[in-house]
Design an enzyme around this catalytic site. Structure first.
Site, mmCIF file in Angstrom:
data_model
loop_
_atom_site.group_PDB
_atom_site.id
_atom_site.type_symbol
_atom_site.label_atom_id
_atom_site.label_comp_id
_atom_site.label_asym_id
_atom_site.label_seq_id
_atom_site.Cartn_x
_atom_site.Cartn_y
_atom_site.Cartn_z
ATOM 1 N N SER A 154 20.547 45.150 40.050
ATOM 2 C CA SER A 154 20.704 44.693 38.858
ATOM 3 C C SER A 154 19.949 43.144 40.029
ATOM 4 C CB SER A 154 21.870 44.427 37.992
ATOM 5 O OG SER A 154 21.256 43.081 38.004
ATOM 6 N N MET A 172 20.462 43.085 25.919
ATOM 7 C CA MET A 172 21.968 41.852 25.307
ATOM 8 C C MET A 172 21.027 41.216 24.402
ATOM 9 S SD MET A 172 24.081 41.505 29.062
ATOM 10 C CE MET A 172 22.434 42.233 30.176
ATOM 11 N N MET A 226 18.623 38.597 28.040
ATOM 12 C CA MET A 226 19.836 38.347 27.549
ATOM 13 C C MET A 226 18.481 37.162 27.011
ATOM 14 S SD MET A 226 22.646 37.491 30.287
ATOM 15 C CE MET A 226 23.203 39.227 31.571
ATOM 16 N N HIS A 279 18.238 46.374 29.970
ATOM 17 C CA HIS A 279 19.863 46.324 28.504
ATOM 18 C C HIS A 279 20.123 45.365 28.591
ATOM 19 C CE1 HIS A 279 24.361 45.797 29.715
ATOM 20 N NE2 HIS A 279 23.773 45.984 28.944
ATOM 21 N N ASP A 286 18.264 42.987 33.396
ATOM 22 C CA ASP A 286 18.988 42.165 32.242
ATOM 23 C C ASP A 286 18.608 41.364 31.754
ATOM 24 O OD1 ASP A 286 22.142 43.802 33.113
ATOM 25 O OD2 ASP A 286 21.768 42.453 34.926
ATOM 26 N N MET A 335 30.283 49.089 29.817
ATOM 27 C CA MET A 335 30.405 47.536 30.338
ATOM 28 C C MET A 335 32.011 47.743 31.285
ATOM 29 S SD MET A 335 27.898 45.961 30.692
ATOM 30 C CE MET A 335 28.317 44.638 30.548
ATOM 31 N N ASP A 393 28.427 49.248 35.052
ATOM 32 C CA ASP A 393 27.671 47.985 35.079
ATOM 33 C C ASP A 393 28.789 46.989 34.788
ATOM 34 O OD1 ASP A 393 26.105 46.393 34.839
ATOM 35 O OD2 ASP A 393 25.098 46.459 33.187
ATOM 36 N N HIS A 398 17.369 47.420 37.423
ATOM 37 C CA HIS A 398 18.461 47.292 36.198
ATOM 38 C C HIS A 398 17.997 45.934 36.069
ATOM 39 C CE1 HIS A 398 21.931 47.686 33.926
ATOM 40 N NE2 HIS A 398 22.016 46.976 33.195
HETATM 41 C C1 DX5 Z 1 26.048 41.900 33.413
HETATM 42 C C2 DX5 Z 1 25.142 42.461 33.455
HETATM 43 C C3 DX5 Z 1 25.333 42.895 34.627
HETATM 44 C C4 DX5 Z 1 25.429 42.362 35.985
HETATM 45 C C5 DX5 Z 1 25.592 43.539 37.186
HETATM 46 O O1 DX5 Z 1 26.495 41.469 31.689
HETATM 47 O O2 DX5 Z 1 24.637 43.327 32.305
HETATM 48 O O3 DX5 Z 1 24.367 44.120 34.666
HETATM 49 O O4 DX5 Z 1 23.654 41.731 36.408
HETATM 50 O O5 DX5 Z 1 26.836 42.141 37.879
HETATM 51 P P1 DX5 Z 1 27.584 42.332 38.951
HETATM 52 O O6 DX5 Z 1 27.708 43.877 40.223
HETATM 53 O O7 DX5 Z 1 27.654 41.305 39.955
HETATM 54 O O8 DX5 Z 1 28.921 42.719 38.253
HETATM 55 ZN ZN ZN Z 2 23.230 44.895 33.576
#
Ligand code: DX5
Ligand code: ZN
Length: 214
Positions: free
Chosen positions: A8, A66, A35, A64, A33, A135, A173, A31
């Protein structure tokens, strides 16, 4: 199933993105993220950055989502060229329809389960899924503490997969490190996402190998 490490890039140094991505040779998947500041409190990045990652690497991109309206993101992400898309179970009324839409682009489709969302909510759709994203933190930020109840969820999904002869992958994740990776792999996760553990280390390649167990 062979373990895949999905890095990520949320914890990467965005001031030197090209150099950061070039150091991720050992990763299997990048990956992303995405958001929106509504479904989760944080804002990350949108299409311009996803295009940028597409240019920087040939590795599969895992989006991913969100966001409260994942349906509206699929066509453009497909056009950019991502290989995996997951959305959160709570964000759509018709998850079956959305899964089919993602798959119609030749993209692997997954549904993400928050720490408080039970596996049972996926019972009827599991045969249609390419992967389930478990998650192990509340979505929104990297570098949060791993929530251990995710392990039981991975085991439950693994058991169902065997009993029903299904072949979805299990992606985990949040808070994944070299300390819990073996447990997660043994529980049945074959896609391990990691951000802060990798980017806070001195050597990304070695850290990724540790997650893989080599
Ligand atoms: C959180 C994300 C993750 C995050 C993981 O909302 O979906 O992908 O970046 O970060 P670490 O590995 O630092 O927990
Ligand atoms: Zn993620």
């Amino acid at each position: 199933m062979k373990t895949k490490i999905a890095v990520s890039v949320l914890s990467a140094d965005f001031a030197k993105l090209g150099e950061e991505v070039a150091l991720l040779n050992e990763a299997d998947i990048i990956h992303l993220d995405i958001m929106d500041g509504h479904y989760v409190p944080n804002l990350s990045y949108g299409y311009p950055l996803v295009r940028c990652f597409r240019k920087l690497t040939d590795k599969p991109l895992d989006a991913h989502l969100m966001v409260t309206n994942p349906d509206e993101f699929i066509d453009e992400l497909a056009e950019i060229g991502v290989q995996y898309i997951s959305f959160h179970q709570e964000t759509v009324y018709h998850s079956h329809r959305l899964v089919q839409k993602i798959k119609s682009h030749g993209i692997k489709a997954g549904i993400a389960l928050n720490p408080a969302t039970p596996v049972s909510t996926l019972e009827d759709i599991l045969p249609d899924l390419d992967f389930v994203l478990v998650m192990s933190v509340n979505p929104g930020y990297s570098a949060q503490k791993f929530i251990p109840s995710a392990i039981a969820k991975i085991k439950a999904l693994s058991k169902i997969r065997k009993e029903r002869n299904l072949n979805f992958e299990i992606e985990i994740d949040g808070g994944v490190t070299d300390q819990n990776a073996a447990t997660l792999r043994e529980a049945g996760a074959s896609m391990l996402v990691s951000a802060s553990y990798i980017f806070s280390s001195d050597n990304y390649t070695d850290s990724i190998k540790k997650l893989r167990g080599i």
